[in-house]
Enzyme design. Structure first.
Site, PDB file in Angstrom:
ATOM      1  N   LYS A 126      -5.738  -1.513  -2.674  1.00 54.08           N
ATOM      2  CA  LYS A 126      -5.094  -0.850  -1.516  1.00 54.08           C
ATOM      3  C   LYS A 126      -6.151  -0.348  -0.523  1.00 54.08           C
ATOM      4  O   LYS A 126      -5.970  -0.462   0.689  1.00 54.08           O
ATOM      5  CB  LYS A 126      -4.241   0.315  -2.012  1.00 54.08           C
ATOM      6  CG  LYS A 126      -3.038  -0.139  -2.827  1.00 54.08           C
ATOM      7  CD  LYS A 126      -2.397   1.035  -3.542  1.00 54.08           C
ATOM      8  CE  LYS A 126      -1.207   0.603  -4.371  1.00 54.08           C
ATOM      9  NZ  LYS A 126      -0.786   1.625  -5.334  1.00 54.08           N
TER      10      LYS A 126
ATOM     11  N   VAL B  16       0.838  -1.205   0.000  1.00 53.85           N
ATOM     12  CA  VAL B  16       0.000   0.000   0.000  1.00 53.85           C
ATOM     13  C   VAL B  16       0.869   1.250   0.000  1.00 53.85           C
ATOM     14  O   VAL B  16       1.617   1.503   0.948  1.00 53.85           O
ATOM     15  CB  VAL B  16      -0.956   0.010   1.223  1.00 53.85           C
ATOM     16  CG1 VAL B  16      -1.879   1.221   1.151  1.00 53.85           C
ATOM     17  CG2 VAL B  16      -1.774  -1.270   1.275  1.00 53.85           C
TER      18      VAL B  16
END
Ligand code: NDP
Ligand code: HSE
Length: 436
Positions: free
Chosen positions: A205, A132
């Site tokens: 994400k 992420v």
């Protein structure tokens, strides 16, 4: 003490970045981890392809399963990407009691619940900071730094490629395809770049961020996802004339009716810091009830920034090798038995303001018809901008900025507006967030 032995799966952008960062900062990393970290073996598809890193100090193989099965390898770092063979390799590594590190957001978002359960059963760690926002330590910040807070929302630029494209279109007037090509050459884009431009990568994400922020299971299939491929330089210019910048945003928000999870282009007021985050940079605003707003900024993609997160995970894993599995930081921030099933809102229930771009026949009464439709649905107008017709054209672009309404009311309004014979093309809508 014996060095910790690492098996690397993949030697592409992030794999080579990881080899380089580990070599360049070896002394400092050892001093921090308390043990030397050594790459013992790496797998790639093509053994003859030139690499952006030195490979002389470890064995290379075309068979990733050989790496996973090496008895003296302690940690597997998966940097292949995609679902197959990455998922099977990860599960095999876990079953062999090896800790795993991955930058693979697709895998964590779509199969993380199963992977974490397997890791819990076998008492190993799965670390995924690099999955992420590249180099930004956003997982650690939310999972550990903000652990005393009730998180209210997360909103931000979580894909470097789309931010790079929008910045190129806005600042340099570049064409979409040309900037995407640059981002691919720089190693920012996914193997399939439609994952970036279509919003899938950001949705992966956001799934992970929402899970660790709210203590809910990973639910990728419930993220509303829109990409940036319909945006034009005119949209960006019109937004700018109204005092906004268009950014591709991921938003996960607690509301009294449930949780919103959405990824889409978003107008942000120019005065907000985050509206001025450009190029491959990512920025995430996290609002906690105790701390208030916090902002995290840094490179969202690229070899060294992503490697920075992979190596941080390696050090974390090495430091925790001797800890009792029950007392490690939980994968999704909340104890595995303490996740809750809060409702995820359907798109009709989202509440935002809107930027609407209409193409209208240039004749009296058209705007009155449009504003009446909006008014009948209780949608207030914040601003209207009517542009000059293009040379030789009898239609004009009309830009309307509305105040907040529900997506359902906006859908009803757009259906009525598009049925007017004076509106010649489908209306383009971009959601607006004030972030105040
Ligand atoms: P690349 O395509 O650059 O690298 C993939 C590597 O995996 C290549 O070395 C490739 O080998 C190897 N590989 C692919 N399939 C196999 C296989 N079956 N067996 C052995 N090796 C294989 O990808 P990236 O480095 O860009 O991305 C890796 C992961 O990191 C992805 O999950 C991505 O989403 C994630 N990520 C990427 C970021 C970035 O900025 N690029 C940022 C954050 C996360 P070969 O070279 O021989 O073809
Ligand atoms: N393709 C991704 C991006 C890589 O552009 O953000 C980092 O996750």
């Amino acid at each position: 003490m014996r060095p910790v032995k690492v098996g690397l799966l993949g030697l592409g952008t992030v794999g080579c970045g990881t080899v380089n960062v580990l070599a360049r900062n070896a002394d400092e990393i050892t001093r921090r981890a308390g043990r030397e970290i050594q790459i013992a073996m790496a797998a790639t598809r093509d053994l003859n392809r030139p690499r952006n890193c030195a490979t002389a100090t470890f064995e290379l193989t075309q068979h990733p399963e050989t790496v996973v099965e090496q008895p003296d390898i302690d940690v597997i770092v998966e940097l292949i990407g995609g679902e197959r063979p990455a998922k099977e390799l990860l599960l095999r590594a876990i079953a062999s009691h090896k800790h795993v590190i991955t930058a693979n957001k697709a895998l964590i978002a779509e199969h993380g619940n199963e992977i974490f359960e397997a890791a819990r059963r076998h008492g190993v760690m799965v670390a995924f900071e690099a999955a992420v926002c590249g180099g930004i330590s956003i997982i650690k910040a939310i999972r550990e730094g903000l652990t005393g807070n009730r998180i209210e929302y997360i909103a931000g630029i979580i894909n470097g490629t789309t931010n790079y494209i929008l910045t190129g279109m806005q600042d340099r007037g570049q064409e979409f395809a040309a900037v995407l090509n640059e981002a691919q050459k720089l190693g920012y884009a996914e193997a399939d770049p439609t994952f970036d431009v279509g919003g899938v990568d950001a949705a992966h994400k956001l799934t992970i961020l929402a899970a660790i922020a709210f203590g809910i299971p990973l639910q990728y299939d419930k993220v509303y996802t829109e990409g940036i491929s319909d945006l034009t330089r005119e949209d960006i210019r019109h937004a700018s004339e109204l005092g906004y910048r268009i950014k591709h945003f991921g938003i996960a928000k607690r509301t009294p009716r449930g949780i919103e999870m959405r990824v889409h282009p978003t107008l942000i007021p120019c005065r907000r810091l985050i509206a001025n985050v450009d190029g491959v940079m990512n920025a995430i605003l996290v609002y906690g009830d105790a701390v208030g707003p916090t902002l995290y900024y840094g490179a969202g993609a690229g070899a060294d920034p992503t490697a920075s997160a992979v190596v941080a995970d390696l050090v974390d894993v090495v430091r925790a090798l001797t800890t009792d599995p029950e007392n490690r930081v939980p994968h999704l921030a909340f104890q595995s038995g303490a996740l809750t099933d809060v409702d995820i809102l359907a798109p009709d229930d989202f509440e935002t303001a809107y930027f609407l771009s209409l193409t209208a026949i240039d004749r009296p009464g058209v705007l009155a018809d449009v504003t009446r439709i909006l008014g009948d649905l209780d949608i207030s107008i914040e601003a209207i901008l009517q542009k000059e017709p293009q040379a030789g054209e009898s239609v004009v672009p009309v830009i309307i900025l509305t105040q907040k309404t529900t997506e359902k009311f906006m859908n009803d309004a757009l259906a009525k507006i598009e049925s007017l014979d004076s509106i010649t093309r489908p209306v383009k809508r971009v959601r607006v967030e004030d972030l105040g």
